[in-house]
Design an enzyme around this catalytic site. Sequence first.
Site, PDB file in Angstrom:
ATOM      1  N   LYS A  42     -16.444  -1.591   0.385  1.00 10.61           N
ATOM      2  CA  LYS A  42     -17.694  -1.615  -0.402  1.00 10.61           C
ATOM      3  C   LYS A  42     -18.897  -1.486   0.531  1.00 10.61           C
ATOM      4  O   LYS A  42     -18.771  -1.671   1.751  1.00 10.61           O
ATOM      5  CB  LYS A  42     -17.772  -2.930  -1.178  1.00 10.61           C
ATOM      6  N   ARG A 139     -18.958 -17.479  -9.014  1.00 11.98           N
ATOM      7  CA  ARG A 139     -19.531 -16.139  -9.231  1.00 11.98           C
ATOM      8  C   ARG A 139     -18.730 -15.446 -10.322  1.00 11.98           C
ATOM      9  O   ARG A 139     -18.694 -15.881 -11.460  1.00 11.98           O
ATOM     10  CB  ARG A 139     -19.532 -15.331  -7.913  1.00 11.98           C
ATOM     11  N   TYR A 272     -47.579  -6.094  16.396  1.00 12.61           N
ATOM     12  CA  TYR A 272     -48.440  -6.698  15.376  1.00 12.61           C
ATOM     13  C   TYR A 272     -48.500  -8.215  15.514  1.00 12.61           C
ATOM     14  O   TYR A 272     -47.480  -8.872  15.722  1.00 12.61           O
ATOM     15  CB  TYR A 272     -47.919  -6.352  13.989  1.00 12.61           C
ATOM     16  N   MET A 319     -41.663  -1.520  11.773  1.00 11.52           N
ATOM     17  CA  MET A 319     -40.864  -0.659  10.905  1.00 11.52           C
ATOM     18  C   MET A 319     -39.997   0.317  11.700  1.00 11.52           C
ATOM     19  O   MET A 319     -38.826   0.535  11.383  1.00 11.52           O
ATOM     20  CB  MET A 319     -41.776   0.128   9.959  1.00 11.52           C
TER      21      MET A 319
END
Length: 388
Positions: A42, A139, A272, A319
């Site tokens: 998956k 779940r 940053y 990013m």
Amino acid sequence: MTLADLPFGPERQALIDLDAIRHNVRRMAGIAAPAKVMAVVKADAYGHGMIPVAKAALEAGAAWLGVALLSEALTLRAAGISAPVLAWLHTPSSDFGAGLAAGIDLGVSGWELDFIVAAAREQQRPARVHLKIDTGLGRNGSTAEQWDSLVGAAMEYQDQGLLRVVGLFSHLAVADEPHRGETDLQLQRFREAVAVAEDAGVDVEVRHLANTPGILSRPDTHFDMVRAGLGIYGLSPFSGQNSADLGLRPAMTVKTRVAQCKDVPAGQGVSYGLNYRTPAASTLALIPLGYADGIPRVATGGPVRIAGITYPVVGRIAMDQMVVDLGPGASVADGASVLGAEAVVFGPGDDGGPTADDWAAAAGTINYEIVTRISGRVPRVYLHERAT
Ligand SMILES: *Cc1c(COP(=O)(O)O)cnc(C)c1O
């Protein structure tokens, strides 16, 4: 090194060693035997690439493939893979008809049964279902209270030729912490659920409960088949043991090339927020990978290996890029620029280099997430792919 000496190579890549995948599948199969192995592929094979990994896992002896979503299962079939495939996470909008037509086995927790039967009626083709019991994870899966009626309904449909109950399964919650007693309770509840189903006449091909931590630490959870995800990617689910301790080989290496290398004075702020300032005059190397590539933004301090030395990322991860401080000894003025040098973010770790485990620690997460989140902007490059 001068620019002319630079070896040609990709700017950034996730190198996937399919021989490592094959090795890990054989290792997990050896531990699980005589139980069969379902290779869980998956989430694009935990970021490794679903189709090449599925093929390598089958080559190495996996008998089944497991995915969460029907759409993932259909992708396997579209690639020509005909091995048994189980998909277990559905919504009422899932395309059960397409799953049925593609011969996908379907996990059933309750409500899915009627949807699947409707598709089976329409196609006049019996569905293959695996009934799931929630033994404690909270779940997916039928509650213990609903189990009797789910089994009863499934058997009625089986008698009408609309489906075949192929499997019974459940999922473990805390097997990565082998000392915890809840696994015993889950095992006991699973055995009870299997007994209820067998009393109702269910005669399955496979009962399956174990995930990677269960496979590695609890032989009593193996039953007829195990569902191996993390282990086939060569990663350890345990905090106290690494891949090598378990005889596994991490299959993914993420690397790039240094995009800039420059001398800066003491007090130079980095990235940053200017959360890092060089304590002394130093040399900074710019690594062209960031959170858009799947490097967690919170993982400042994560390791990057350049020319055999591992440095921590300093300042915020952005990013597209992050920065390592090479320290005062690495001055560009001394001719030691690492511009264009290979920068390994994580890999097998056998040479002392950084690992997905290191990045998980830096990000406060688990290695599962580190490999799975490497984004599509990082091209996958396959090693040891076999011609088919
Ligand atoms: C993802 C998943 C697995 C695989 O778990 P690993 O710990 O990666 O081996 C097995 N079973 C189910 C139901 C899953 O969702």
